[in-house]
Design a protein around this motif. Structure first.
Motif, PDB file in Angstrom:
ATOM      1  N   GLY A 125      -6.155   4.467   7.451  1.00 30.48           N
ATOM      2  CA  GLY A 125      -6.135   3.380   8.415  1.00 30.48           C
ATOM      3  C   GLY A 125      -6.555   2.043   7.859  1.00 30.48           C
ATOM      4  O   GLY A 125      -6.364   1.742   6.678  1.00 30.48           O
ATOM      5  N   PRO A 126      -7.166   1.209   8.714  1.00 31.49           N
ATOM      6  CA  PRO A 126      -7.558  -0.138   8.268  1.00 31.49           C
ATOM      7  C   PRO A 126      -8.596  -0.122   7.154  1.00 31.49           C
ATOM      8  O   PRO A 126      -8.651  -1.059   6.351  1.00 31.49           O
ATOM      9  N   GLY A 127      -9.419   0.929   7.105  1.00 26.21           N
ATOM     10  CA  GLY A 127     -10.399   1.018   6.017  1.00 26.21           C
ATOM     11  C   GLY A 127      -9.729   1.144   4.660  1.00 26.21           C
ATOM     12  O   GLY A 127     -10.126   0.501   3.682  1.00 26.21           O
ATOM     13  N   LYS A 128      -8.692   1.978   4.602  1.00 26.23           N
ATOM     14  CA  LYS A 128      -7.945   2.140   3.353  1.00 26.23           C
ATOM     15  C   LYS A 128      -7.246   0.830   2.972  1.00 26.23           C
ATOM     16  O   LYS A 128      -7.232   0.435   1.799  1.00 26.23           O
ATOM     17  N   THR A 156       0.822  -1.193   0.000  1.00 25.71           N
ATOM     18  CA  THR A 156       0.000   0.000   0.000  1.00 25.71           C
ATOM     19  C   THR A 156       0.866   1.257   0.000  1.00 25.71           C
ATOM     20  O   THR A 156       1.951   1.272   0.593  1.00 25.71           O
ATOM     21  N   GLN A 157       0.393   2.297  -0.669  1.00 30.39           N
ATOM     22  CA  GLN A 157       1.153   3.537  -0.818  1.00 30.39           C
ATOM     23  C   GLN A 157       0.451   4.686  -0.090  1.00 30.39           C
ATOM     24  O   GLN A 157      -0.778   4.664   0.082  1.00 30.39           O
ATOM     25  N   PRO A 158       1.207   5.711   0.356  1.00 32.21           N
ATOM     26  CA  PRO A 158       0.598   6.833   1.084  1.00 32.21           C
ATOM     27  C   PRO A 158      -0.288   7.680   0.174  1.00 32.21           C
ATOM     28  O   PRO A 158      -0.085   7.746  -1.041  1.00 32.21           O
ATOM     29  N   ASN A 159      -1.263   8.338   0.777  1.00 36.36           N
ATOM     30  CA  ASN A 159      -2.097   9.288   0.051  1.00 36.36           C
ATOM     31  C   ASN A 159      -1.245  10.482  -0.398  1.00 36.36           C
ATOM     32  O   ASN A 159      -0.164  10.728   0.155  1.00 36.36           O
ATOM     33  N   PRO A 160      -1.695  11.238  -1.401  1.00 36.03           N
ATOM     34  CA  PRO A 160      -0.892  12.350  -1.933  1.00 36.03           C
ATOM     35  C   PRO A 160      -0.480  13.385  -0.882  1.00 36.03           C
ATOM     36  O   PRO A 160       0.533  14.066  -1.049  1.00 36.03           O
ATOM     37  N   ASP A 161      -1.234  13.501   0.222  1.00 39.21           N
ATOM     38  CA  ASP A 161      -0.914  14.500   1.240  1.00 39.21           C
ATOM     39  C   ASP A 161       0.239  14.083   2.146  1.00 39.21           C
ATOM     40  O   ASP A 161       0.690  14.883   2.979  1.00 39.21           O
ATOM     41  N   MET A 168       4.090   6.190   4.452  1.00 37.87           N
ATOM     42  CA  MET A 168       3.001   5.564   5.185  1.00 37.87           C
ATOM     43  C   MET A 168       3.132   5.820   6.675  1.00 37.87           C
ATOM     44  O   MET A 168       2.127   5.873   7.400  1.00 37.87           O
ATOM     45  N   THR A 169       4.364   5.995   7.161  1.00 42.23           N
ATOM     46  CA  THR A 169       4.559   6.313   8.581  1.00 42.23           C
ATOM     47  C   THR A 169       3.902   7.644   8.922  1.00 42.23           C
ATOM     48  O   THR A 169       3.215   7.773   9.948  1.00 42.23           O
ATOM     49  N   PHE A 213      -3.287   9.448  11.268  1.00 43.85           N
ATOM     50  CA  PHE A 213      -4.501   8.701  11.597  1.00 43.85           C
ATOM     51  C   PHE A 213      -4.586   8.437  13.103  1.00 43.85           C
ATOM     52  O   PHE A 213      -5.681   8.507  13.696  1.00 43.85           O
ATOM     53  N   ALA A 214      -3.453   8.159  13.743  1.00 44.80           N
ATOM     54  CA  ALA A 214      -3.440   7.858  15.173  1.00 44.80           C
ATOM     55  C   ALA A 214      -3.869   9.049  16.021  1.00 44.80           C
ATOM     56  O   ALA A 214      -4.392   8.878  17.134  1.00 44.80           O
TER      57      ALA A 214
END
Length: 399
Positions: A196-199, A162-167, A171-172, A178-179
């Motif tokens: 998070g887990p939904g993504k 999985t890759q991070p969103n553009p913002d 992922m960290t 998200f936390a």
């Protein structure tokens, strides 16, 4: 698993996808699994449409490191399936068991073939390319030497992280953001599958859907090729006068062997002495019966059988009986060098890539593999360089 048949007696293929949700933490992986649809079976709408089956598995990977002369070396310590529903540390099971089951199922005979996909959806704390590559290498080491060499089924392997969103840059960063969200904000993000887990759940279902669609396309294409060859039993042998203007046919000229096989016998009343010709073997694509190579293209001299024994697992898949004086025949035909048609059908990659698949110049089905760094023959011997054709993909024609 029972075969799926039709009332008319015709075969029905089954598309089976095993998806591993891989992460560093069992709790996070199980949270994603709870958001996925349950293991299900999709009934076909048409009489000959394949049945679709999906299985989701939670998997935890753990890494460690050691000092190697002042340099820290990171390695994959374990990659195991998490038991459901309550994970216990002493109940984790090896992924090898699942791979063995898939391999046995893919080679099963019968009228109802099973086509399988193994999907690795990586995330939940794993985001470095180094870690992903270690997982990829480990999974590939569990698979047989060539899972696509059988004719009853195959295992398609898909691995993605999985890759991070553009913002976000990593992922960290995204997980840290998200936390810090409130409970209601987290619930909204999970429901909308944006963080998070939904993504992660959306990522997993997308990979699984794409893998099933890929299998569906392969099965449909194979069925179309098979139906087109049912009414054409001709065998295509080289003929320098046929299809000379076609770029591929120029490299692999095609014609029927019927004229060769029906050629008139020599006149027995002739006074000259006739020496019978030596039998010549041709090797043709099993689907469209186009000749790919012949005897004088094979490796010379042939490699010695069972010369190396690297992996007990690969020996088992190859059919070797350790501790007994068994003799395992080679499962592939190896060539001494590449042929002209290979450069054209591989778009020149055979001269620039270390390895790749060889496709039939007529029907484009996969018939072989090239690996310049070498490969291990099913008999156990390491062959370098390797241009080989699994026996399940070709027919031997003696003229």
């Amino acid at each position: 698993m029972a075969d799926q048949g039709t009332a008319s007696g015709k075969f029905r293929a089954t598309l089976l996808c095993h998806t591993l949700v891989i992460g560093c933490h069992a709790k996070r992986v199980n949270r994603v699994l709870s958001l996925l649809p349950k293991n299900d079976e999709s009934a076909p709408n048409e009489p000959n449409e394949p049945t679709r089956q999906t299985r989701y598995h939670a998997c935890v990977s753990r890494f460690d490191s050691y000092d190697d002369g002042g340099t820290e070396k990171r390695y994959l310590m374990k990659c195991e399936l998490v038991p459901q529903p309550q994970p216990q540390s002493n109940e984790y099971t090896s992924i090898a068991n699942l791979v063995d089951e898939m391999t046995a199922l893919s080679s099963r005979g019968g009228k109802n073939p099973i086509h399988q996909a193994l999907v690795l959806a990586i995330g939940c704390g794993i985001d470095s390319e180094e870690d992903v590559e270690m997982i990829r290498t480990f999974i590939r080491s569990l698979l047989p030497v060539d899972t696509e060499s059988n004719t009853q089924g195959r295992i398609d392997l898909t691995i993605a992280c999985t890759q991070p969103n553009p913002d976000f840059d990593t992922m960290t960063d995204e997980n840290d953001y998200f936390a810090k969200l409130s409970a209601s904000e987290k619930e909204t993000a999970v429901t909308e599958q944006t963080l998070g887990p939904g993504k992660m759940a959306r990522f997993v279902t997308t990979l699984t859907h794409d893998a099933i669609s890929k299998l569906q396309t392969s099965v449909t294409k194979a069925a179309d090729v098979a139906s087109s060859t049912d009414t054409d039993d001709s065998i295509h042998l080289p003929d320098n006068q046929s299809n000379a203007n076609h770029p591929v046919a120029a490299a692999v000229p095609l014609t029927s062997a019927a004229s060769l096989l029906r050629s008139s016998p020599p006149d027995s009343s002739a006074s000259c002495t006739i020496t019978p010709p030596q039998p010549q073997c041709y090797y043709a694509c099993r689907k469209c019966r186009t000749v790919l190579f012949q005897d004088n293209d094979l490796e010379d001299p042939p490699h010695a059988e069972s010369f190396h024994c690297f992996s007990i697992r690969k020996q088992k898949h190859a059919g070797l009986n350790l501790g007994a004086n068994s003799h395992n025949k080679c499962g592939s035909m190896f060539l001494q060098k590449e042929l002209p048609w290979m450069e054209q059908t591989s778009s020149g990659e055979i001269n620039s890539s270390n390895e790749g698949k060889l496709k039939c110049p007529k029907c484009s089905s996969k018939v072989g593999v090239w690996k310049w760094s070498g490969t291990q023959c099913p008999c156990g011997t390491w062959v370098t360089p390797a241009i080989y054709f699994p026996l399940g993909k070709i027919d031997v024609i003696t003229v």
